[in-house]
Design a protein around this motif. Sequence first.
Motif, PDB file in Angstrom:
ATOM      1  N   SER A  13       0.968  -1.281  -0.181  1.00  0.00           N
ATOM      2  CA  SER A  13       0.267   0.015   0.057  1.00  0.00           C
ATOM      3  C   SER A  13       0.882   1.288   0.114  1.00  0.00           C
ATOM      4  CB  SER A  13      -1.019   0.024   1.227  1.00  0.00           C
ATOM      5  OG  SER A  13      -1.676   1.158   1.307  1.00  0.00           O
ATOM      6  N   GLN A  14       1.882   1.263   0.939  1.00  0.00           N
ATOM      7  CA  GLN A  14       2.801   2.421   0.866  1.00  0.00           C
ATOM      8  C   GLN A  14       3.560   2.568  -0.479  1.00  0.00           C
ATOM      9  OE1 GLN A  14       5.029   1.269   4.196  1.00  0.00           O
ATOM     10  NE2 GLN A  14       3.824   2.447   5.777  1.00  0.00           N
ATOM     11  N   THR A  15       3.877   1.396  -1.137  1.00  0.00           N
ATOM     12  CA  THR A  15       4.486   1.580  -2.351  1.00  0.00           C
ATOM     13  C   THR A  15       3.630   2.177  -3.633  1.00  0.00           C
ATOM     14  OG1 THR A  15       5.893  -0.442  -1.965  1.00  0.00           O
ATOM     15  CG2 THR A  15       5.491   0.173  -4.140  1.00  0.00           C
ATOM     16  N   GLN A  16       2.305   1.597  -3.386  1.00  0.00           N
ATOM     17  CA  GLN A  16       1.565   2.180  -4.527  1.00  0.00           C
ATOM     18  C   GLN A  16       1.293   3.796  -4.170  1.00  0.00           C
ATOM     19  OE1 GLN A  16      -2.088  -0.124  -3.804  1.00  0.00           O
ATOM     20  NE2 GLN A  16      -1.294  -1.876  -5.118  1.00  0.00           N
ATOM     21  N   GLU A  17       1.168   4.416  -2.815  1.00  0.00           N
ATOM     22  CA  GLU A  17       0.958   5.490  -2.568  1.00  0.00           C
ATOM     23  C   GLU A  17       2.289   6.349  -3.135  1.00  0.00           C
ATOM     24  OE1 GLU A  17       0.449   6.168   1.356  1.00  0.00           O
ATOM     25  OE2 GLU A  17      -1.406   4.818   1.696  1.00  0.00           O
ATOM     26  N   ILE A  18       3.620   5.888  -2.739  1.00  0.00           N
ATOM     27  CA  ILE A  18       4.765   6.546  -3.454  1.00  0.00           C
ATOM     28  C   ILE A  18       4.672   6.750  -4.997  1.00  0.00           C
ATOM     29  CG2 ILE A  18       7.152   6.143  -3.535  1.00  0.00           C
ATOM     30  CD1 ILE A  18       7.122   5.097  -0.535  1.00  0.00           C
ATOM     31  N   GLN A  19       4.265   5.445  -5.697  1.00  0.00           N
ATOM     32  CA  GLN A  19       4.239   5.592  -6.981  1.00  0.00           C
ATOM     33  C   GLN A  19       3.245   6.657  -7.646  1.00  0.00           C
ATOM     34  OE1 GLN A  19       3.668   1.283  -7.870  1.00  0.00           O
ATOM     35  NE2 GLN A  19       5.499   0.985  -8.103  1.00  0.00           N
ATOM     36  N   LYS A  20       2.239   6.763  -6.862  1.00  0.00           N
ATOM     37  CA  LYS A  20       1.098   7.666  -7.270  1.00  0.00           C
ATOM     38  C   LYS A  20       1.701   8.964  -7.219  1.00  0.00           C
ATOM     39  CE  LYS A  20      -3.793   9.327  -6.482  1.00  0.00           C
ATOM     40  NZ  LYS A  20      -3.368  10.605  -6.339  1.00  0.00           N
ATOM     41  N   ALA A  21       2.395   9.450  -6.038  1.00  0.00           N
ATOM     42  CA  ALA A  21       3.041  10.528  -5.783  1.00  0.00           C
ATOM     43  C   ALA A  21       4.038  11.052  -6.725  1.00  0.00           C
ATOM     44  CB  ALA A  21       3.551  10.571  -4.337  1.00  0.00           C
ATOM     45  N   ILE A  22       4.835  10.018  -7.158  1.00  0.00           N
ATOM     46  CA  ILE A  22       5.905  10.195  -8.274  1.00  0.00           C
ATOM     47  C   ILE A  22       5.199  10.477  -9.789  1.00  0.00           C
ATOM     48  CG2 ILE A  22       7.693   9.189  -9.662  1.00  0.00           C
ATOM     49  CD1 ILE A  22       8.271   7.453  -7.265  1.00  0.00           C
ATOM     50  N   ASP A  28       2.021  12.060 -10.007  1.00  0.00           N
ATOM     51  CA  ASP A  28       1.636  13.258  -9.792  1.00  0.00           C
ATOM     52  C   ASP A  28       2.782  14.411  -9.865  1.00  0.00           C
ATOM     53  OD1 ASP A  28      -0.922  12.093  -9.230  1.00  0.00           O
ATOM     54  OD2 ASP A  28      -0.680  12.430  -6.960  1.00  0.00           O
ATOM     55  N   LEU A  29       3.838  13.994  -9.430  1.00  0.00           N
ATOM     56  CA  LEU A  29       4.917  15.095  -9.669  1.00  0.00           C
ATOM     57  C   LEU A  29       5.424  15.023 -11.217  1.00  0.00           C
ATOM     58  CD1 LEU A  29       7.193  14.209  -6.503  1.00  0.00           C
ATOM     59  CD2 LEU A  29       5.935  16.318  -6.977  1.00  0.00           C
ATOM     60  N   ARG A  35       3.570  14.605 -13.798  1.00  0.00           N
ATOM     61  CA  ARG A  35       2.385  15.384 -14.365  1.00  0.00           C
ATOM     62  C   ARG A  35       2.610  16.797 -14.024  1.00  0.00           C
ATOM     63  NH1 ARG A  35      -2.127  12.376 -12.205  1.00  0.00           N
ATOM     64  NH2 ARG A  35      -1.172  10.459 -12.374  1.00  0.00           N
ATOM     65  N   GLU A  36       2.986  17.210 -12.927  1.00  0.00           N
ATOM     66  CA  GLU A  36       3.129  18.568 -12.665  1.00  0.00           C
ATOM     67  C   GLU A  36       4.210  19.249 -13.192  1.00  0.00           C
ATOM     68  OE1 GLU A  36       2.937  19.783  -8.318  1.00  0.00           O
ATOM     69  OE2 GLU A  36       1.413  18.213  -8.089  1.00  0.00           O
ATOM     70  N   SER A  37       5.562  18.551 -13.505  1.00  0.00           N
ATOM     71  CA  SER A  37       6.603  18.846 -14.191  1.00  0.00           C
ATOM     72  C   SER A  37       6.099  18.954 -15.480  1.00  0.00           C
ATOM     73  CB  SER A  37       7.854  18.174 -13.704  1.00  0.00           C
ATOM     74  OG  SER A  37       7.681  16.693 -14.241  1.00  0.00           O
ATOM     75  N   LYS A  38       5.357  18.287 -16.256  1.00  0.00           N
ATOM     76  CA  LYS A  38       5.101  18.460 -17.479  1.00  0.00           C
ATOM     77  C   LYS A  38       4.435  19.562 -17.865  1.00  0.00           C
ATOM     78  CE  LYS A  38       5.730  13.580 -18.687  1.00  0.00           C
ATOM     79  NZ  LYS A  38       5.064  12.470 -19.449  1.00  0.00           N
ATOM     80  N   VAL A  39       3.417  20.061 -16.967  1.00  0.00           N
ATOM     81  CA  VAL A  39       2.560  21.273 -17.126  1.00  0.00           C
ATOM     82  C   VAL A  39       3.272  22.592 -16.851  1.00  0.00           C
ATOM     83  CG1 VAL A  39       0.609  22.453 -15.990  1.00  0.00           C
ATOM     84  CG2 VAL A  39       0.620  19.866 -16.209  1.00  0.00           C
TER      85      VAL A  39
END
Length: 126
Positions: A107-116, A118-119, A121-125
């Motif tokens: 579960s923590q791995t999935q949260e970290i992957q999601k955060a990565i 998200d980051l 996507r934000e950097s591409k914007v």
Amino acid sequence: MNKIALLKKAPPLTLLMIGGVILLAACASPTPARLAISSADEAYDRAISADSAKYAPLPTHLAKDKLDQAKSSLSNKDYEIARRLAEEAQVDARLAESTALSERAQSQTQEIQKAIEDLRRESKVR
């Protein structure tokens, strides 16, 4: 002839054998069952601390049931049954703990992957 007179006439080997039987009977004490229950209690507490009720409810439930049955058997002086149930409870509790730790790590791995993601996507914007 009374029992005392029989014991006086019994050869030393017979007396030694009777003493051995009494000693073996004394060894069939509740101590191994109590130790097993104590170990199972500790394993169950570790499982609960690892959130096993959330991540591994079935083995947690089985461990608790067997632990309760072991304690009941101990009070009924069914020491062998108490020891066996406590050992089974300990195995179930260890399974619950390791499953919970594994599930929590995933579960923590999935949260970290999601955060990565998200980051990224934000950097591409920007």
